[in-house]
Write a protein that holds these residues in place. Structure first.
Motif, mmCIF file in Angstrom:
data_model
loop_
_atom_site.group_PDB
_atom_site.id
_atom_site.type_symbol
_atom_site.label_atom_id
_atom_site.label_comp_id
_atom_site.label_asym_id
_atom_site.label_seq_id
_atom_site.Cartn_x
_atom_site.Cartn_y
_atom_site.Cartn_z
ATOM 1 N N ILE A 19 0.400 -11.895 -6.291
ATOM 2 C CA ILE A 19 0.137 -12.999 -7.226
ATOM 3 C C ILE A 19 -1.227 -13.663 -6.955
ATOM 4 O O ILE A 19 -1.493 -14.764 -7.432
ATOM 5 C CB ILE A 19 1.278 -14.053 -7.224
ATOM 6 N N GLY A 20 -2.066 -12.961 -6.214
ATOM 7 C CA GLY A 20 -3.450 -13.405 -6.036
ATOM 8 C C GLY A 20 -3.563 -14.783 -5.410
ATOM 9 O O GLY A 20 -4.399 -15.595 -5.835
ATOM 10 N N GLN A 21 -2.733 -15.058 -4.398
ATOM 11 C CA GLN A 21 -2.746 -16.392 -3.780
ATOM 12 C C GLN A 21 -3.286 -16.316 -2.353
ATOM 13 O O GLN A 21 -3.021 -15.358 -1.631
ATOM 14 C CB GLN A 21 -1.332 -16.977 -3.767
ATOM 15 N N PRO A 22 -4.017 -17.351 -1.952
ATOM 16 C CA PRO A 22 -4.607 -17.352 -0.597
ATOM 17 C C PRO A 22 -3.578 -17.692 0.468
ATOM 18 O O PRO A 22 -2.439 -18.061 0.165
ATOM 19 C CB PRO A 22 -5.663 -18.451 -0.695
ATOM 20 N N CYS A 41 11.319 -8.124 -2.022
ATOM 21 C CA CYS A 41 11.840 -6.989 -1.260
ATOM 22 C C CYS A 41 10.951 -6.763 -0.032
ATOM 23 O O CYS A 41 9.754 -7.059 -0.041
ATOM 24 C CB CYS A 41 11.859 -5.740 -2.129
ATOM 25 N N SER A 42 11.554 -6.200 1.024
ATOM 26 C CA SER A 42 10.789 -5.889 2.238
ATOM 27 C C SER A 42 9.831 -4.722 2.045
ATOM 28 O O SER A 42 8.987 -4.474 2.908
ATOM 29 C CB SER A 42 11.746 -5.523 3.381
ATOM 30 N N ASP A 43 9.949 -4.021 0.932
ATOM 31 C CA ASP A 43 9.117 -2.846 0.668
ATOM 32 C C ASP A 43 7.634 -3.159 0.932
ATOM 33 O O ASP A 43 7.103 -4.161 0.432
ATOM 34 C CB ASP A 43 9.306 -2.431 -0.805
ATOM 35 N N ALA A 44 6.991 -2.280 1.722
ATOM 36 C CA ALA A 44 5.609 -2.513 2.164
ATOM 37 C C ALA A 44 4.611 -2.562 1.011
ATOM 38 O O ALA A 44 3.498 -3.065 1.163
ATOM 39 C CB ALA A 44 5.199 -1.423 3.155
ATOM 40 N N ARG A 45 5.028 -2.043 -0.152
ATOM 41 C CA ARG A 45 4.100 -2.001 -1.288
ATOM 42 C C ARG A 45 4.082 -3.299 -2.087
ATOM 43 O O ARG A 45 3.341 -3.394 -3.065
ATOM 44 C CB ARG A 45 4.479 -0.842 -2.226
ATOM 45 N N VAL A 46 4.902 -4.282 -1.696
ATOM 46 C CA VAL A 46 5.002 -5.505 -2.502
ATOM 47 C C VAL A 46 4.695 -6.747 -1.649
ATOM 48 O O VAL A 46 5.568 -7.573 -1.380
ATOM 49 C CB VAL A 46 6.411 -5.624 -3.143
ATOM 50 N N PRO A 47 3.436 -6.884 -1.214
ATOM 51 C CA PRO A 47 3.081 -8.038 -0.375
ATOM 52 C C PRO A 47 2.922 -9.296 -1.235
ATOM 53 O O PRO A 47 2.163 -9.308 -2.206
ATOM 54 C CB PRO A 47 1.737 -7.623 0.229
#
Ligand SMILES: [Zn+2]
Length: 245
Positions: A74-77, A63-69
């Protein structure tokens, strides 16, 4: 005749005039400063990987929701996640944007995994459950058309959803069902079917890309793996959507 350079200069000056900065407001200088700090913190990564081609581990559809980057959740670089985001993480067959992203991810980048990640407290899903006031500007807008796709999910699962009386639980379940339906939409695409058939012909190998449905909780930061068994549903879908012999 007007001097284009001075006109350009005037334009630049008016564009550059900073608006009054209220408390808690950011302007472009803050973002540039943020970039400077971030580059400093990741100097080593740029030395090692900056000149290399991308080789992402997965395609993330969120989702585009700003809270879900995507990367942070998922702790990925940098470089690990190929990302597409839209309102309510939808996979719509008429959407050239997402279909181009999936085609590139699957046939060129050959991502082994596709993640569809929804989230609780999703404004898009909530809007699709709500009635619009008659005088609202949202009527007839692109977002109304976009959210029809979630109303379709709601109709497909109406028996299950109508049995849930608590509005919050009903919202949460629709978020989950929406993720599952979008995963199924991925299996309907020719580019995905072709790659899965080709990769499954290698002895002992999994068909790729594997498709995973996740839901993110904005209150706790935790991901839930819906671990949905798509195998049985793919068989049912196959009758209608399988494109290859
Ligand atoms: Zn959302």
């Amino acid at each position: 005749m007007e001097d284009p350079i001075s006109r350009k200069g005037e334009f630049k000056m008016s564009m550059d005039a900073p608006p009054e900065k209220g408390e808690g407001m950011f302007d472009i200088a803050d973002f540039m400063e943020g970039n400077r700090r971030w580059v400093e913190e990741n100097e080593e990564w740029f030395k090692l990987h900056g000149h290399k081609k991308q080789e992402p581990k997965c395609l993330w559809i969120g989702c585009s929701d700003a809270r879900v980057p995507a990367n942070q959740v998922i702790g990925q670089p940098v470089g690990a996640v190929f990302v597409h985001r839209n309102i309510a993480n939808l996979v719509v067959s008429a959407d050239m944007n997402i279909k181009s992203v999936i085609q590139y991810a699957v046939s060129v980048l050959k991502v082994p995994h596709i993640i569809v990640c929804g989230h609780y407290d999703c404004g898009g899903v909530k809007a699709a459950m709500a009635k619009t006031p008659l005088d609202s500007n949202a009527l007839g807008s692109p977002i109304e058309d976009w959210l029809h796709n979630i109303r379709d999910v709601s109709r497909l699962h109406s028996d299950e959803l109508e049995a849930i009386t608590d509005p919050d639980l009903k919202h949460r379940r629709l978020v989950e069902l929406n993720v599952i339906e979008q995963c199924l939409n991925i299996f309907k695409l020719g580019v995905v079917q072709r790659r899965r058939l080709m990769t499954s012909q290698v002895a002992g190998a999994w068909a790729q890309p594997r498709v995973h449905g996740l839901v993110y909780c904005t209150e706790t930061g935790r991901l839930i793996n819906l671990a949905h068994d798509f195998r049985a549903e793919r068989k049912k879908l196959g009758k209608h959507y399988e494109l290859f012999q």
